[in-house]
Design an enzyme around this catalytic site. Structure first.
Site, PDB file in Angstrom:
ATOM      1  N   SER A  44     -25.742  -1.554  67.398  1.00 41.06           N
ATOM      2  CA  SER A  44     -24.490  -0.979  67.898  1.00 41.06           C
ATOM      3  C   SER A  44     -24.600   0.531  67.946  1.00 41.06           C
ATOM      4  O   SER A  44     -25.195   1.160  67.071  1.00 41.06           O
ATOM      5  CB  SER A  44     -23.310  -1.446  67.046  1.00 41.06           C
ATOM      6  OG  SER A  44     -23.412  -0.924  65.746  1.00 41.06           O
TER       7      SER A  44
ATOM      8  N   GLY B 237     -21.877   2.768  68.632  1.00 40.41           N
ATOM      9  CA  GLY B 237     -20.563   3.413  68.641  1.00 40.41           C
ATOM     10  C   GLY B 237     -19.999   3.497  70.049  1.00 40.41           C
ATOM     11  O   GLY B 237     -19.987   2.508  70.789  1.00 40.41           O
TER      12      GLY B 237
ATOM     13  N   GLY C 239     -21.741   1.935  73.184  1.00 40.57           N
ATOM     14  CA  GLY C 239     -21.901   0.495  73.409  1.00 40.57           C
ATOM     15  C   GLY C 239     -22.883  -0.135  72.442  1.00 40.57           C
ATOM     16  O   GLY C 239     -22.914   0.231  71.264  1.00 40.57           O
TER      17      GLY C 239
ATOM     18  N   GLY D  49     -17.736  -2.296  63.934  1.00 35.99           N
ATOM     19  CA  GLY D  49     -18.992  -3.022  63.740  1.00 35.99           C
ATOM     20  C   GLY D  49     -18.753  -4.402  63.137  1.00 35.99           C
ATOM     21  O   GLY D  49     -19.429  -5.374  63.484  1.00 35.99           O
ATOM     22  N   ASP D  50     -17.781  -4.481  62.246  1.00 29.21           N
ATOM     23  CA  ASP D  50     -17.471  -5.775  61.614  1.00 29.21           C
ATOM     24  C   ASP D  50     -16.905  -6.743  62.648  1.00 29.21           C
ATOM     25  O   ASP D  50     -17.225  -7.942  62.647  1.00 29.21           O
ATOM     26  CB  ASP D  50     -16.472  -5.587  60.468  1.00 29.21           C
ATOM     27  CG  ASP D  50     -16.960  -4.563  59.456  1.00 29.21           C
ATOM     28  OD1 ASP D  50     -18.191  -4.413  59.323  1.00 29.21           O
ATOM     29  OD2 ASP D  50     -16.121  -3.911  58.814  1.00 29.21           O
TER      30      ASP D  50
HETATM   31  N1  LIG Z   1     -15.236   5.240  70.060  1.00 27.31           N
HETATM   32  C1  LIG Z   1     -15.539   4.044  70.611  1.00 27.31           C
HETATM   33  N2  LIG Z   1     -15.210   3.786  71.897  1.00 27.31           N
HETATM   34  C2  LIG Z   1     -15.513   2.587  72.453  1.00 27.31           C
HETATM   35  N3  LIG Z   1     -16.148   1.598  71.809  1.00 27.31           N
HETATM   36  C3  LIG Z   1     -16.508   1.814  70.534  1.00 27.31           C
HETATM   37  C4  LIG Z   1     -16.228   3.038  69.853  1.00 27.31           C
HETATM   38  N4  LIG Z   1     -16.689   2.945  68.597  1.00 27.31           N
HETATM   39  C5  LIG Z   1     -17.214   1.709  68.486  1.00 27.31           C
HETATM   40  N5  LIG Z   1     -17.105   1.032  69.637  1.00 27.31           N
HETATM   41  C6  LIG Z   1     -17.541  -0.360  69.899  1.00 27.31           C
HETATM   42  O1  LIG Z   1     -17.724  -1.004  68.644  1.00 27.31           O
HETATM   43  C7  LIG Z   1     -19.084  -1.405  68.481  1.00 27.31           C
HETATM   44  C8  LIG Z   1     -19.509  -1.246  67.046  1.00 27.31           C
HETATM   45  O2  LIG Z   1     -19.292   0.098  66.651  1.00 27.31           O
HETATM   46  P1  LIG Z   1     -20.314   0.944  65.754  1.00 27.31           P
HETATM   47  O3  LIG Z   1     -21.612   1.081  66.430  1.00 27.31           O
HETATM   48  O4  LIG Z   1     -19.584   2.191  65.392  1.00 27.31           O
HETATM   49  O5  LIG Z   1     -20.491  -0.021  64.502  1.00 27.31           O
HETATM   50  P2  LIG Z   1     -20.788   0.318  62.973  1.00 27.31           P
HETATM   51  O6  LIG Z   1     -21.418   1.665  62.866  1.00 27.31           O
HETATM   52  O7  LIG Z   1     -21.502  -0.822  62.409  1.00 27.31           O
HETATM   53  O8  LIG Z   1     -19.295   0.387  62.412  1.00 27.31           O
HETATM   54  P3  LIG Z   1     -18.659  -0.100  61.012  1.00 27.31           P
HETATM   55  O9  LIG Z   1     -19.797  -0.565  60.155  1.00 27.31           O
HETATM   56  O10 LIG Z   1     -17.964   1.105  60.513  1.00 27.31           O
HETATM   57  O11 LIG Z   1     -17.705  -1.182  61.349  1.00 27.31           O
HETATM   58  C9  LIG Z   1     -19.865  -0.561  69.472  1.00 27.31           C
HETATM   59  O12 LIG Z   1     -21.047  -1.236  69.866  1.00 27.31           O
HETATM   60  C10 LIG Z   1     -18.865  -0.406  70.623  1.00 27.31           C
HETATM   61  O13 LIG Z   1     -18.894  -1.545  71.461  1.00 27.31           O
HETATM   62 MG   LIG Z   2     -21.526  -1.431  60.396  1.00 25.24          MG
END
Ligand SMILES: Nc1ncnc2c1ncn2[C@@H]1O[C@H](COP(=O)(O)OP(=O)(O)OP(=O)(O)O)[C@@H](O)[C@H]1O
Ligand SMILES: [Mg+2]
Length: 327
Positions: free
Chosen positions: A238, A240, A243, A269-270
């Site tokens: 992922s 953020g 995508g 992410g969860d």
């Molecule tokens: N600011 C944003 N705008 C649009 N989509 C987002 C955004 N932040 C996260 N996403 C979506 O959520 C998905 C997962 O987010 P991210 O990569 O931040 O996960 P993470 O770092 O594991 O988060 P966490 O562990 O805090 O839940 C991304 O792949 C994207 O599809």
């Molecule tokens: Mg995460």
């Protein structure tokens, strides 16, 4: 063991909450460290990654159970969520409080300051006892539940190979593990062959010990994981607001994030992890898996806690997600 009739329905997914948390969000107009601050508002949400995943799955209509541990002294908030969402509670109750993580939201600067607690300190004997209880519980649950989600950090004193031990046991019994953690627990458990891993780009870079600044580097590293032995069947990275990547041994896709009004990125992410598992239960293609997992994340972004809108809305959102092949 909790009395709330945990065997009422056979869950299809079990999430393992070894270090759940209560998330306390406090809003302050102009946070001043070292001074007396008058807060505007406070909200307490039940959280921790495994609980967030269970909460999203349950909103999507998937029968889900949680095992792991919670502190007796503030268990009521967890029990209320589990009951409201019909999540089977297979957690062990420890003396004391479940950890409380605080988010100080400065409504003037827009900045959030996180104060995250490590979780309860386990003696070697207590760690062994908890792990043994969780393993025995999983032995029973995996008779019905194919998917077991291992996500989040480990509290102090729980050995870093705890997720590795659980992965081996679950998969030997015919279950499949999705792993979402970081650092040593990720590295050690990855070597036992969980079926799906979902690192974010920072967790993946830390795992391989080099910066991953380009899409090419991220894809190449994901493919390295898929070439390992044993290897996962699916690596989702992922990114953020950029995508996510969805990689298997013969396909590589990038899903662009949906354009939604973001209320909170916490737990995106969860939600994506929950979407990955929901897609597995439905036997979706990789492209449709990418769409559904991204839709789960996007749908969660529009809410504050780990909650999704109605399944039909999530499915409609999935239809709007652009998925591109990666050369
Ligand atoms: N600011 C944003 N705008 C649009 N989509 C987002 C955004 N932040 C996260 N996403 C979506 O959520 C998905 C997962 O987010 P991210 O990569 O931040 O996960 P993470 O770092 O594991 O988060 P966490 O562990 O805090 O839940 C991304 O792949 C994207 O599809
Ligand atoms: Mg995460």
């Amino acid at each position: 063991m909790n009395p709330l009739n945990p065997f009422a329905e056979s869950p299809h997914v079990v999430t393992v909450a070894l270090n759940p948390a209560l998330d306390q969000t406090i809003e302050i107009a102009g946070l001043r460290p070292g001074a007396v601050n008058r807060a505007l508002r406070m909200q307490v949400d039940v959280g921790g990654k495994a609980v967030n995943v269970a909460s999203c799955l349950s909103d999507f209509g998937v029968n889900t159970a949680v095992t792991g541990q919670i502190g007796r002294d503030n268990a009521a908030l967890f029990e209320e969520l589990f009951q409201r969402k019909k999540i089977a509670n297979h957690c062990y109750y420890l003396d004391g409080l479940t950890r409380i993580n605080s988010k100080l939201v400065d409504t003037v600067s827009g900045e959030t300051t996180d104060l995250n607690m490590p979780g309860p300190e386990f003696t070697p004997a207590a760690a062994t006892e908890l792990l043994e209880q969780v393993l025995q519980r999983l032995d029973l649950l995996v008779e019905h539940a194919r998917w077991v989600v291992l996500s989040g950090s480990l509290p102090p004193g729980i050995p870093e190979d705890a997720y590795a031990t659980i992965t081996r046991r679950v998969q030997a019994a015919g279950g499949a593990v999705l792993l979402d953690t970081s650092g040593a627990p990720l590295r050690v458990a990855l070597a036992t062959g969980p079926k799906i891993v979902k690192p974010n780009r920072h967790e993946l870079a830390e795992l391989v010990g080099r910066p991953l600044d380009t899409l090419e580097a991220l894809v190449a590293t994901g493919r390295e994981l898929l070439a390992g032995s044993p290897a996962p069947d699916l690596v989702a990275v992922s990114l953020g607001e950029d995508g996510a990547l969805f990689l298997t041994r013969n396909q590589a896709l990038r899903a662009l994030p949906a354009r939604v009004n973001v209320s909170s990125t916490v737990g995106a992410g969860d939600a994506m992890v929950a979407g990955l598992v929901a897609a597995q239960l439905e036997g979706l293609s990789l492209a449709d898996t990418a769409r559904l997992a991204t839709a789960f994340a996007a749908a969660k972004l529009t809410r504050l806690g780990p909650h999704l809108p109605r399944p039909a809305e999530v499915r409609a959102l999935a239809q709007q997600i652009s998925v591109l092949p990666i050369a």
